[in-house]
Motif scaffolding. Structure first.
Motif, PDB file in Angstrom:
ATOM      1  N   CYS A  41       0.828  -1.209   0.000  1.00  0.00           N
ATOM      2  CA  CYS A  41       0.000   0.000   0.000  1.00  0.00           C
ATOM      3  C   CYS A  41       0.860   1.257   0.000  1.00  0.00           C
ATOM      4  O   CYS A  41       2.026   1.240   0.417  1.00  0.00           O
ATOM      5  N   ASN A  42       0.280   2.318  -0.495  1.00  0.00           N
ATOM      6  CA  ASN A  42       0.750   3.687  -0.314  1.00  0.00           C
ATOM      7  C   ASN A  42      -0.390   4.598  -0.764  1.00  0.00           C
ATOM      8  O   ASN A  42      -1.504   4.118  -1.004  1.00  0.00           O
ATOM      9  N   GLU A  43      -0.135   5.897  -0.906  1.00  0.00           N
ATOM     10  CA  GLU A  43      -1.230   6.814  -1.210  1.00  0.00           C
ATOM     11  C   GLU A  43      -1.841   6.561  -2.577  1.00  0.00           C
ATOM     12  O   GLU A  43      -2.979   6.972  -2.845  1.00  0.00           O
ATOM     13  N   ASN A  44      -1.129   5.887  -3.459  1.00  0.00           N
ATOM     14  CA  ASN A  44      -1.650   5.563  -4.781  1.00  0.00           C
ATOM     15  C   ASN A  44      -2.173   4.136  -4.891  1.00  0.00           C
ATOM     16  O   ASN A  44      -2.714   3.764  -5.943  1.00  0.00           O
ATOM     17  N   HIS A  45      -2.004   3.360  -3.847  1.00  0.00           N
ATOM     18  CA  HIS A  45      -2.356   1.945  -3.885  1.00  0.00           C
ATOM     19  C   HIS A  45      -3.047   1.569  -2.565  1.00  0.00           C
ATOM     20  O   HIS A  45      -2.372   1.269  -1.570  1.00  0.00           O
ATOM     21  N   PRO A  46      -4.387   1.588  -2.533  1.00  0.00           N
ATOM     22  CA  PRO A  46      -5.114   1.286  -1.305  1.00  0.00           C
ATOM     23  C   PRO A  46      -4.807  -0.119  -0.790  1.00  0.00           C
ATOM     24  O   PRO A  46      -4.711  -1.074  -1.570  1.00  0.00           O
ATOM     25  N   THR A  71       4.181  -0.573  -3.664  1.00  0.00           N
ATOM     26  CA  THR A  71       4.023  -0.331  -2.235  1.00  0.00           C
ATOM     27  C   THR A  71       5.039   0.674  -1.747  1.00  0.00           C
ATOM     28  O   THR A  71       5.984   1.035  -2.454  1.00  0.00           O
ATOM     29  N   SER A  72       4.819   1.134  -0.550  1.00  0.00           N
ATOM     30  CA  SER A  72       5.817   1.824   0.251  1.00  0.00           C
ATOM     31  C   SER A  72       5.992   0.994   1.517  1.00  0.00           C
ATOM     32  O   SER A  72       5.603  -0.178   1.550  1.00  0.00           O
ATOM     33  N   THR A 100       5.328  -0.882   4.780  1.00  0.00           N
ATOM     34  CA  THR A 100       4.085  -1.422   5.334  1.00  0.00           C
ATOM     35  C   THR A 100       4.292  -1.881   6.776  1.00  0.00           C
ATOM     36  O   THR A 100       5.413  -2.081   7.232  1.00  0.00           O
ATOM     37  N   TYR A 149       4.693   6.998  -8.169  1.00  0.00           N
ATOM     38  CA  TYR A 149       3.568   6.168  -7.768  1.00  0.00           C
ATOM     39  C   TYR A 149       3.926   5.285  -6.581  1.00  0.00           C
ATOM     40  O   TYR A 149       3.050   4.730  -5.921  1.00  0.00           O
TER      41      TYR A 149
END
Length: 206
Positions: A91-96, A118-119, A121, A145
């Protein structure tokens, strides 16, 4: 010996010792000529989910993020084609977090962390991934992204795989080109114990 072909961007395939072909996040590069036994998709962005780029062998399974996470926070493991697949957070701000997964693949005596987009986690911070004693891991580092290569390097230290590789190093907004498949400068800026840098089209004996 199992092999990994890095196709470019976030796409790669595995050839298992018995000849099983596993594609992960198909989209970019070459090497889609061999029929797939298993296709894995970490999330449904266009640069990860081109599941028909390759021919499918009889009985081919296609498993997507929604198969691994049928409801938010509910993760399902699979055993398919000799591969044990355990989903983890991505996840990250672009990937719920409820639409994306990372995948820990166990095959031929190896454990491989396919991070997806991702970033950092909670599964990295908590030591969950480090406890899996991973042999190989890939980390995205496009810095747009996904996280930067500096954060990807920090994630590699948290995960502690025996070998770590940078992938997905250029933001993708259209059809892939040779320039968007890979960024040598960002790859060299990625630091990790046991670092491996694969260029598009290169194959690695695992």
């Amino acid at each position: 010996m199992a092999k990994m072909l890095y196709q470019g961007h976030g796409s790669y395939r595995f050839t298992l010792e018995d000849g099983t072909l596993v594609y992960v996040d198909p989209f970019a590069g070459e090497g889609y000529d061999v029929p797939a036994s298993l296709v894995l998709v970490t999330h449904e962005h266009f640069d990860h989910n081109q599941v028909d780029r390759m021919p499918h062998a009889p009985g081919c399974r296609v498993l997507r993020a929604a198969d691994f996470q049928p409801a938010p926070g509910e993760y399902r493991t699979f055993d398919v084609c000799g591969v044990h697949i355990q989903p983890v957070q991505a996840c990250n701000e672009n990937h719920p977090v409820d639409e994306c997964v990372g995948l820990v693949l166990s095959f031929d005596g190896l454990r491989f962390y396919a991070s997806g987009d991702t970033s950092t986690t909670d599964d990295m911070r908590s030591g969950k991934l480090a406890a899996m004693a991973l042999d190989y891991a890939v980390f995205p580092g496009d810095g747009f992204y996904n996280m930067s290569v500096e954060e990807a390097s920090a994630c590699a230290a948290l995960v502690g795989a025996r070998h770590s590789m940078p992938v997905h190093l250029v933001p993708m907004s259209g059809e892939p080109t040779p320039e968007t498949l890979f960024d040598e400068g960002k790859a060299q800026a990625f630091h990790a114990e046991g670092r491996i840098i694969l260029h598009p089209g290169q194959e690695l004996d695992l």
